[in-house]
Design an enzyme around this catalytic site. Structure first.
Site, mmCIF file in Angstrom:
data_model
loop_
_atom_site.group_PDB
_atom_site.id
_atom_site.type_symbol
_atom_site.label_atom_id
_atom_site.label_comp_id
_atom_site.label_asym_id
_atom_site.label_seq_id
_atom_site.Cartn_x
_atom_site.Cartn_y
_atom_site.Cartn_z
ATOM 1 N N ASP A 1 -10.118 -8.889 -4.252
ATOM 2 C CA ASP A 1 -9.615 -7.687 -4.059
ATOM 3 C C ASP A 1 -8.966 -7.417 -2.860
ATOM 4 O OD1 ASP A 1 -10.009 -4.663 -4.568
ATOM 5 O OD2 ASP A 1 -11.721 -4.528 -3.480
ATOM 6 N N HIS A 2 -8.175 -6.205 -2.423
ATOM 7 C CA HIS A 2 -7.458 -5.857 -1.292
ATOM 8 C C HIS A 2 -7.345 -6.929 -0.482
ATOM 9 C CE1 HIS A 2 -7.641 -1.477 -1.963
ATOM 10 N NE2 HIS A 2 -8.885 -1.584 -2.321
ATOM 11 N N GLU B 1 -0.849 -2.358 -5.239
ATOM 12 C CA GLU B 1 -1.194 -1.108 -4.729
ATOM 13 C C GLU B 1 0.003 -0.130 -4.304
ATOM 14 O OE1 GLU B 1 -4.288 1.322 -1.681
ATOM 15 O OE2 GLU B 1 -4.909 -0.584 -2.832
ATOM 16 N N ILE C 1 -16.683 -1.071 -7.692
ATOM 17 C CA ILE C 1 -17.951 -0.455 -7.098
ATOM 18 C C ILE C 1 -18.224 -1.685 -5.918
ATOM 19 C CG2 ILE C 1 -20.327 -0.282 -7.352
ATOM 20 C CD1 ILE C 1 -18.742 1.876 -8.809
ATOM 21 N N HIS D 1 -12.589 5.039 -0.809
ATOM 22 C CA HIS D 1 -13.587 3.801 -0.483
ATOM 23 C C HIS D 1 -14.698 4.543 0.553
ATOM 24 C CE1 HIS D 1 -9.488 1.267 -0.655
ATOM 25 N NE2 HIS D 1 -10.357 0.946 -1.922
ATOM 26 N N THR E 1 -19.615 -0.176 -2.226
ATOM 27 C CA THR E 1 -20.305 0.145 -1.219
ATOM 28 C C THR E 1 -21.783 0.375 -1.912
ATOM 29 O OG1 THR E 1 -18.564 1.339 -0.150
ATOM 30 C CG2 THR E 1 -20.855 2.250 0.240
ATOM 31 N N GLY F 1 -12.679 3.231 -5.181
ATOM 32 C CA GLY F 1 -13.621 4.124 -4.516
ATOM 33 C C GLY F 1 -14.537 4.966 -5.591
ATOM 34 N N GLY F 2 -15.064 3.971 -6.454
ATOM 35 C CA GLY F 2 -15.968 4.264 -7.449
ATOM 36 C C GLY F 2 -17.178 4.719 -6.915
#
Length: 287
Positions: free
Chosen positions: A77-78, A129, A226, A175, A228, A204-205
């Site tokens: 990820d990122h 992105e 998902i 996020h 957080t 940011g789901g």
């Protein structure tokens, strides 16, 4: 990841992508996917890799996924660090993400094209992105005032140049947990997907409503992140167990409480995104 997300986009569902915390959560997310006959994406943040190491994380995923009957992707990820991106591709990640979204368009594209070469070299999927998604991700903070929604025409230019497995863009999500009601631009999602024809990764789901998920997926969001939510369930399940049984210091029972709570959460999102019973069908298509 590329054929998997194309299948999701073409068939109106999304693949759940969870940012793993440890071996226990990795095992729980793959087990949840197997119980639902669904594909799943195990994601890692840069800071998780720095804490545990490439070797450890790959060993976890291989252990729980190599004999699995459902598709499992290990995705970075990122990430801003091109050296780390290549290390992940070399170590066994099956998908990598470059996040150069804080840069102007041409510089972002230039960095992303360098990662395109890495993806082709190792035969792995790639996400990039365009636009800045607000909130906190991997200790990087983007204030609401600094967030920039993705322009559909720019998105087309970007995706045409990169041949992405997944395209991350800013459409109003954030996020972390939302402080107010999120304003998701569904028309923008539709326009971007119509022009790019590239599976969209919805970042940011955590905290979005079922209706928001359904509308975004119907418009082409094929991967939903998902992170957080998992962190909160992981910590809360530990605390809840100790509060309920304050004299029990058996680590395996505490660990199992976390495992069961996280697996239940994975179940919920996989079903919500329409992934149930998609796993074996996708494997059959691959032959």
């Amino acid at each position: 990841m590329k054929p998997l997300l194309r299948d999701a986009m073409d068939n109106g569902y999304a693949v759940a992508a969870f940012n793993l915390v440890d071996y226990n959560t990795t095992k729980a997310m793959v087990k949840a996917a197997e119980e639902l006959n669904a594909p799943v994406i195990c994601q890692t943040s840069s800071k998780t890799i720095k804490y545990f190491s490439h070797k450890e994380i790959v060993s976890w995923v291989r252990t729980v996924a190599e004999d699995s009957p459902v598709p499992v992707v290990l995705h970075l990820d990122h990430c801003h660090d091109i050296a780390m991106i290549e290390e992940c591709a070399k170590a066994g990640w099956t998908s990598i993400m470059i996040d150069a979204s804080e840069l102007p368009f041409e510089q972002n594209l230039e960095q992303s094209l360098k990662v395109r070469e890495i993806a082709e070299k190792y035969g792995v999927g790639m996400e990039a992105e365009l636009g800045q998604i607000m909130g906190v991700e991997d200790d990087m903070v983007v204030d609401e005032a600094d967030s920039v929604l993705t322009d559909p025409e720019d998105a087309k230019r970007f995706c045409d140049a990169l041949d992405l497995s997944a395209f991350a863009c800013a459409v109003g999500t954030a996020h972390g947990y939302y402080k107010g009601e999120p304003v998701v631009d569904f028309d923008r999602i539709q326009a971007i997907n119509t022009l790019t024809k590239t599976p969209m990764a919805l970042h940011g789901g955590t905290g979005l409503s079922d209706e928001t998920f359904a509308k975004a997926i119907a418009r082409g969001a094929a991967k939903v992140n998902i992170s957080t939510n998992l962190k909160h369930v992981w910590v809360k399940s530990f605390v809840d167990y100790h509060l309920a049984k304050p004299t029990d210091f058996e680590p395996l029972r505490v660990g199992d409480a976390q495992y069961q709570a996280c697996k239940a959460m994975f179940h919920g999102f996989i079903e919500k995104f329409g992934g149930k019973d998609r796993g074996s069908a996708f494997v059959a298509k691959l032959g």
